[in-house]
Design an enzyme around this catalytic site. Structure first.
Site, PDB file in Angstrom:
ATOM      1  CG  ASP A   1      -2.279   0.387   1.026  1.00 59.27           C
ATOM      2  OD1 ASP A   1      -2.473   1.478   0.475  1.00 59.27           O
ATOM      3  OD2 ASP A   1      -3.182  -0.385   1.378  1.00 59.27           O
TER       4      ASP A   1
ATOM      5  CG  ASP B   1      -4.598   5.473   1.076  1.00 59.65           C
ATOM      6  OD1 ASP B   1      -5.500   4.658   1.250  1.00 59.65           O
ATOM      7  OD2 ASP B   1      -4.498   6.543   1.699  1.00 59.65           O
TER       8      ASP B   1
ATOM      9  CD  GLU C   1      -8.857   4.575  -1.470  1.00 62.68           C
ATOM     10  OE1 GLU C   1      -9.746   4.193  -0.717  1.00 62.68           O
ATOM     11  OE2 GLU C   1      -7.947   5.330  -1.085  1.00 62.68           O
TER      12      GLU C   1
ATOM     13  CG  HIS D   1      -8.832  -1.849   4.139  1.00 59.52           C
ATOM     14  ND1 HIS D   1      -8.721  -1.753   2.775  1.00 59.52           N
ATOM     15  CD2 HIS D   1      -8.396  -0.663   4.625  1.00 59.52           C
ATOM     16  CE1 HIS D   1      -8.249  -0.563   2.461  1.00 59.52           C
ATOM     17  NE2 HIS D   1      -8.045   0.122   3.559  1.00 59.52           N
ATOM     18  CG  ASP D   2     -11.336   1.559   3.446  1.00 55.36           C
ATOM     19  OD1 ASP D   2     -10.827   1.540   4.586  1.00 55.36           O
ATOM     20  OD2 ASP D   2     -10.751   2.040   2.459  1.00 55.36           O
TER      21      ASP D   2
HETATM   22  C1  GLC Z   1      -8.033   4.971   2.070  1.00 50.48           C
HETATM   23  C2  GLC Z   1      -7.877   3.697   2.878  1.00 50.48           C
HETATM   24  C3  GLC Z   1      -8.537   3.875   4.199  1.00 50.48           C
HETATM   25  C4  GLC Z   1      -7.883   5.041   4.908  1.00 50.48           C
HETATM   26  C5  GLC Z   1      -7.875   6.305   4.055  1.00 50.48           C
HETATM   27  C6  GLC Z   1      -6.927   7.339   4.590  1.00 50.48           C
HETATM   28  O1  GLC Z   1      -9.341   5.234   1.746  1.00 50.48           O
HETATM   29  O2  GLC Z   1      -8.399   2.613   2.161  1.00 50.48           O
HETATM   30  O3  GLC Z   1      -8.494   2.719   4.985  1.00 50.48           O
HETATM   31  O4  GLC Z   1      -8.562   5.304   6.099  1.00 50.48           O
HETATM   32  O5  GLC Z   1      -7.437   6.043   2.733  1.00 50.48           O
HETATM   33  O6  GLC Z   1      -5.601   6.955   4.365  1.00 50.48           O
END
Ligand code: GLC
Length: 563
Positions: A99, A199, A256, A331-332
């Site tokens: 990540d 991310d 993402e 995981h979100d």
């Molecule tokens: C992304 C991650 C999440 C995190 C956020 C801030 O959305 O998937 O888990 O809280 O970024 O880094």
């Protein structure tokens, strides 16, 4: 042209390291634990493993708050453990995806500490510091996790944090900072990583005047999407990032990338796009409406046709340009069944149906740990069972809105992302075999029903179904169709069905999934040939011109012409 297109035929798996496997009995999953389970992943047929952040971090936001990009959080082990994991994965033909968190770091990173100590030092310009005369934050932007996106420091300055206040945003306008980040990325890629999941990357460019905007809620604040998500000018930053890092390696990049309109997909994932592929959130977040969870409709109160239409819009737009990354869980999110299947129907049958639906879409599939076991949401008895910062914020908002703790915890049970972060159930033993110590988070209360060891022995388990799906994707036929083939929707007249075909070299393969709890009689304009995989022994009966599907039927079959 990207060097290696082979990744399009692969299968990826996402690990939440804190909850995957504990090797030393301290109750927390770790890198050695992951290494010890590589054979499980190999057996499942996985090619890429994305591991959520394992860098040094105070863990305010599950490791997405990095205090040193060059070291491993001792909770997860050492850099030697990381090197061992990379080497052992390589032996098994598995590539590790890390990540990469570039929008922000931790307030405990040395850059931020220096910036606090000396407003004039170089590192202060790596962040978004502002002063105001009136004692108020510089603008009315709301952070993603609730409350103002600004935090004041003792000398009166404010800094911007789009996520938690322990995650100060990095100032990508500063070329020195950018070079430091590129150097770090190359350092990791030199270790032989398979690539990165990147991310919150669409947030790195901010509206330059940082002006307040009309409020969108009773708190007088405004969501920070318009001024900080995919903001014009981001392309120059992303091109520079790619050229200085990823382009020089044999790796894949999965962004993402929330908030990228379809007419800009070409910039992101086209032939010369910034990334190999991206996650599109338009169809997996149907329920994210309203200011907090308790005011949302339950996921399954949205019509299935809405999921279908959004999913196909995404698939068809992506197909014009490139190749997507598909997923139903990560995981979100709470578990996918919680989003799409009413409680009374959640079962291995419906889990297989959901798996079938997502797994054969066009794009590289990402299985989220535990999904292959058919895991459901867990049970949180009180907010003390929860670790996640965003869940705690939503809980607080619910109480402030006048809910009782019992009412507020109901919404937590439904939507909390900690639902997917419980310890992985490896077997029926104590703590599901995750740890010999005290697990950092309570195991799922139903781990006797879904755990890897028992499911491996049961030919009808969700785990063995996932293995079959992976093997099918990797077969020559219909694997080529199911991976590289084009996609087109089918059976659009049936609101409780999501069906599509995958087409390649003149051969067509249908994927049909029913969300109906009752048998459904349908008139298909194709005749089903060989059935490659199904969640029933007989996923349909022929009845004259029609096919009758049992409740929640799912199957993948050859399509032949109707005579
Ligand atoms: C992304 C991650 C999440 C995190 C956020 C801030 O959305 O998937 O888990 O809280 O970024 O880094």
């Amino acid at each position: 042209m990207r060097k290696n297109e082979e990744w399009k035929k692969k299968v990826a798996y996402q690990i939440y390291p804190r909850s995957f496997m504990d090797s030393n009995g301290d109750g927390t999953g770790d890198l050695k634990g992951i290494t010890s389970k590589l054979d499980y992943l190999k057996d499942l047929g996985v090619d890429y493993v994305w591991i959520c952040p394992v860098y040094a971090s105070p863990m305010d936001d599950g490791g997405y708050d990095i205090s040193d990009y060059y070291s491993i959080n001792p909770m997860f082990g050492t850099m030697e453990d990381m090197d061992e994991l990379l080497a052992e994965a390589k032996k098994r033909g598995i590539r590790i995806i890390m990540d990469l968190v570039l929008n922000h770091c931790s307030d405990e990173h040395v850059w931020f500490k220096r910036a606090l100590a000396d407003p004039d030092c170089e590192e202060a310009s790596y962040f978004w510091f502002r002063r105001t005369d009136d004692g108020n934050p510089p603008n009315n932007w709301r952070s993603m996790f609730g409350g103002s996106a600004w935090e004041q420091v003792p000398d009166g300055r404010w800094y911007l944090h789009l996520f938690s206040k322990k995650q100060p945003d990095l100032n990508w306008e500063n070329p020195k900072l950018r070079e430091k980040l590129y150097e770090m990325i190359r350092w990791w890629l030199d270790k032989g990583l398979g690539g990165f999941r990147i991310d919150a990357i669409t947030h790195i460019k901010k509206e330059p005047t940082l002006a307040s905007l009309p409020p969108d809620g009773p708190d007088g604040m405004v969501g920070c999407f318009a001024p900080t998500r995919n903001y014009p000018g981001i392309g120059d930053l992303l091109t520079e990032l790619r050229e200085n890092t990823f382009d020089r390696y044999d790796c894949i990049t999965v962004a993402e990338a929330a908030g990228v309109p379809y007419d800009q997909l070409g910039d992101y994932i086209g032939e010369n796009g910034y990334f190999s592929t991206l996650f599109d959130f338009t169809y997996s977040e149907l329920y994210n409406h309203g200011h907090t969870w308790h005011t949302c409709k339950k996921a399954w109160e949205w019509p299935i046709s809405l999921l279908r239409d959004k999913m196909f819009a995404s698939q068809l737009e992506t197909q014009k340009i490139g190749f997507g990354a598909v997923y139903f869980e990560n995981h979100d999110y709470p578990r996918a069944c919680e989003k799409f299947i009413p409680h009374e129907y959640q079962s291995p049958l419906t889990q297989k149906m959901l798996g079938t639906l997502f797994f054969f879409l066009r794009g590289i599939p990402f299985i989220y740990q535990g999904e292959e076991l058919g895991m459901t949401n867990t049970v949180f008895e009180s907010i003390d069972d929860v670790d996640d910062i965003s869940t705690k914020n939503h809980y607080r908002i619910s109480l402030a809105d006048g809910l009782t703790p019992e009412e507020a915890i109901k919404a937590v049970n439904r939507y909390s992302r900690d639902n997917g972060r419980v310890p992985f159930p490896w077997g029926p033993g104590k703590n599901g075999g995750f740890t010999t110590g005290k697990p950092w988070m309570k195991p799922h209360p139903r781990y006797l029903e879904f755990n890897a060891a028992d499911e491996a022995k049961d030919p009808g388990s969700v785990l063995n179904y996932y293995k079959k799906m992976v093997a099918l994707r990797k077969s020559e036929y219909p694997g080529a169709q199911l991976t590289l083939g084009d996609i087109a929707p089918l059976l659009l007249d049936y609101p409780d069905i999501i069906a599509y075909k995958r087409i390649k070299d003149g051969r067509e393969v249908a994927v049909v999934c029913s969300f109906s709890p009752c048998p459904l009689s349908i008139k298909a304009d194709f005749a089903p040939g060989e059935v490659f995989i199904a969640n029933y022994e007989k996923p349909f009966e022929k009845s004259g011109e029609n096919l009758v599907l049992p409740p929640f039927s799912a199957f993948v079959c050859e399509m032949t012409e109707k005579c």
